[in-house]
Enzyme design. Structure first.
Site, PDB file in Angstrom:
ATOM      1  N   HIS A  12       2.487   5.219   2.599  1.00  0.00           N
ATOM      2  CA  HIS A  12       1.891   4.522   1.446  1.00  0.00           C
ATOM      3  C   HIS A  12       2.030   2.998   1.508  1.00  0.00           C
ATOM      4  O   HIS A  12       2.255   2.335   0.495  1.00  0.00           O
ATOM      5  CB  HIS A  12       2.476   5.052   0.126  1.00  0.00           C
ATOM      6  N   CYS A  21       4.985   3.372  -6.372  1.00  0.00           N
ATOM      7  CA  CYS A  21       5.271   3.751  -4.982  1.00  0.00           C
ATOM      8  C   CYS A  21       5.223   2.601  -3.984  1.00  0.00           C
ATOM      9  O   CYS A  21       6.227   2.262  -3.354  1.00  0.00           O
ATOM     10  CB  CYS A  21       4.280   4.822  -4.534  1.00  0.00           C
TER      11      CYS A  21
END
Length: 560
Positions: free
Chosen positions: A155, A99
């Site tokens: 993130h 991610c």
């Protein structure tokens, strides 16, 4: 008539705010582009239309390479299939295996080795974020008049307020800061007792939106609201980073309807999640058409990494999975859909990497790329739109100096050029080289999902000779990485090892700090959020300065 118009506007606004609006309910077909007269945006005559395109970047989370209709999936994705068929499919498109790395490279146009994020992901409890000295894509777009909005998963770190999306170029932010969480409650536990709420609107916890709405639908509603309230004559950048189809595997009941026959529960849930995501993309596209953006828009769709078979994802026929440098971890679903494309309905097999979006989109937006920014991405718009050759001939997939789990790796195995204990991967033209431990290497065929539980008996495996730490593949001829050519072409191996060594000389130190106990949401009102206070740092520095002054005075007295 005025009263009727106001009532109509209020009714549509209430649907946008409280319900998952289906544009079919308004009597609109997919091709209609007239606004519905909600009264939410400025009059069309307000200002001349911009030549700058509206940019919509949609990032799916953990979608496997096979998990789209046009790659042969049993999961139905009619919206994605149609958009891709009418646009340009990217069939030699690469991202990063996890991610944070993919998101950082998209937003900066730089490889991980040039931002210090080479290792793993940013953990919730780490005092870490995308380094503040990196210019971001939304910052560059704002310079040329774009309104910038982010909806979904960030993130990229949040330990300081300066790390938050609204401080990194976005006018507005609505979404989550962490890598995962419950789709309905938006709570996340990083470890036992370390739990908190993770839904934000701009810089504050969005408690008012905690209505138990499934995140895919909630994020789509927010996108519809943004489009309804913005003037389509002014350029907009929308970064929509959906949480789906990342674990935990959750989906509203109605999306299971077509997938009762899938026995594997993880695959069945994953299919329902992807079906909901496909419907969400349909609603976003229809909103673009309804509010007058579509004709001057560029829609880019991408997954952030490969699928995770143990969580229902499939990368077949590619090898490996999320978190690995095999093709199944880094070769992604991707396409571009836009009325501005010259070669619509085509397939691009040229080399494209996620870092390429940064210079490509800035150029399309009529922006300037500073000479002192050392980018790793290339402007690939003519490659996609006109079918020209890609300016890219290589990709550094990564060099992770911390991950050295290949016990038998050595400088000798790397011909004295490279320590093969280090996990690294590079692509140069047709060749791909991997060193160290590339990660889980099975091929997971569709049959693996036929049973109630995960069944690895169906997986294909290769038993390597003991101590192997170097692999070489001709990816053009062997995209499934079945034939290792490292022993047959040692000169090619040496050339690619030298290229790795050259890249490594430009690397910045790895940023991967230990966890900070102050990050515990219990100390922050039960919310995941910035915990590092600048004034605390100043107090510490002031104390140290004071202590140093006292020491100097004592030394002076002693000298006297």
């Amino acid at each position: 008539m005025l009263a009727v118009g106001l009532l109509a506007g209020l009714s549509v606004l209430s649907l946008l705010t409280y319900g998952y609006l289906s544009w079919d309910s308004l009597g609109l077909g997919p091709g209609e582009t007239e606004a519905t007269g909600t009264g939410l945006r400025e009059e069309p005559g307000a200002g001349a239309p911009s030549s700058q395109p509206h940019i919509v970047f949609i990032l799916a989370d953990d979608q496997g390479f096979r998990d789209i209709g046009y790659h042969g999936s049993e999961i139905r994705t009619p919206t994605l299939d149609k958009l891709a068929a009418e646009g340009v499919k990217l069939e030699n498109y690469y991202v990063q295996p996890m991610c944070t790395p993919s998101r950082s490279q998209f937003i900066t146009g730089k490889y991980q080795i040039h931002t210090g994020l080479q290792h793993s992901i940013i953990r919730p409890t780490q005092p870490n974020c995308l380094p503040l000295d990196n210019v971001t894509l939304p910052q560059k777009l704002k310079e040329v008049g774009y309104s910038t909005h982010m909806v979904g998963k960030w993130h990229l770190g949040f330990y300081r307020r300066e790390c938050m999306p609204t401080q990194r170029g976005f006018d507005t932010f609505f979404g989550s800061l962490l890598g995962s969480g419950d789709y309905y409650t938006h709570f996340k536990c990083d470890s036992p007792g370390i739990c908190g709420y993770d839904l934000y609107e701009n810089d504050n916890a969005a408690w008012d939106h905690d209505n138990g709405i499934y995140s895919t639908q909630m994020y789509t509603q927010k996108v519809q609201q943004i489009l309804a309230s913005h003037n389509p004559r002014k350029p907009i950048f929308l970064y929509i980073a959906y949480q789906a189809v990342h674990s935990p595997l959750q989906a509203p009941g109605k999306y299971f309807e077509h997938y009762r026959s899938i026995n594997n529960i993880n695959r069945r849930r994953y299919a329902a999640m992807l079906a909901c995501l496909d419907e969400a993309i349909s609603n976003v596209t229809l909103a673009l058409k309804t509010y007058g953006y579509y004709d001057n828009s560029i829609i880019i769709y991408s997954s952030d990494n490969g699928g995770q078979p143990m969580a229902g994802g499939s990368n077949w026929p590619l090898r490996g999975s999320k978190g690995t440098y095999w093709e199944g971890g880094i070769r992604a679903v991707g396409f571009v859909h836009s009325p501005l494309l010259k070669n619509k309905g085509s397939v691009c097999k040229e080399l494209v990497h996620i870092t390429d979006w940064f210079p490509t989109l800035i150029t399309l937006a009529e922006g300037q790329i500073d000479e002192d920014i050392q980018l790793d991405g290339y402007d690939i718009w003519e490659t996609i739109s006109e079918g020209r050759r890609s300016p890219r001939v290589d990709i550094l997939h990564n060099i992770d100096p911390i991950y050295t789990k290949a016990k038998n790796g050595s400088w000798a195995a790397g011909y004295g050029i490279w320590n093969t204990a280090i996990q690294s991967a590079i692509r140069v033209n047709h060749w791909k080289l991997l060193t160290g431990n590339p990660g889980y290497s099975d091929w997971v065929p569709p049959q693996a999902f036929s049973n109630v539980g995960p069944n690895r008996w169906h997986n294909e495996r290769v038993s390597w000779s003991a101590g192997k730490t170097v692999w070489l593949f001709n990816i053009t001829a062997d995209p499934y990485e079945r034939v290792d050519l490292s022993a047959r072409y040692p000169d090619v191996v040496k050339q690619l090892l030298r290229r790795l060594s050259q890249f490594n000389k430009t690397a910045v130190p790895v940023r991967y700090p230990p966890k900070d106990p102050r990050s515990n949401p219990k100390l922050n009102g039960g919310v995941w959020g910035p915990w590092f206070k600048e004034d605390e740092k100043k107090k510490k520095s002031d104390k140290s300065k004071g202590a140093n002054k006292q020491k100097k005075n004592k030394n002076k007295k002693k000298a006297n």
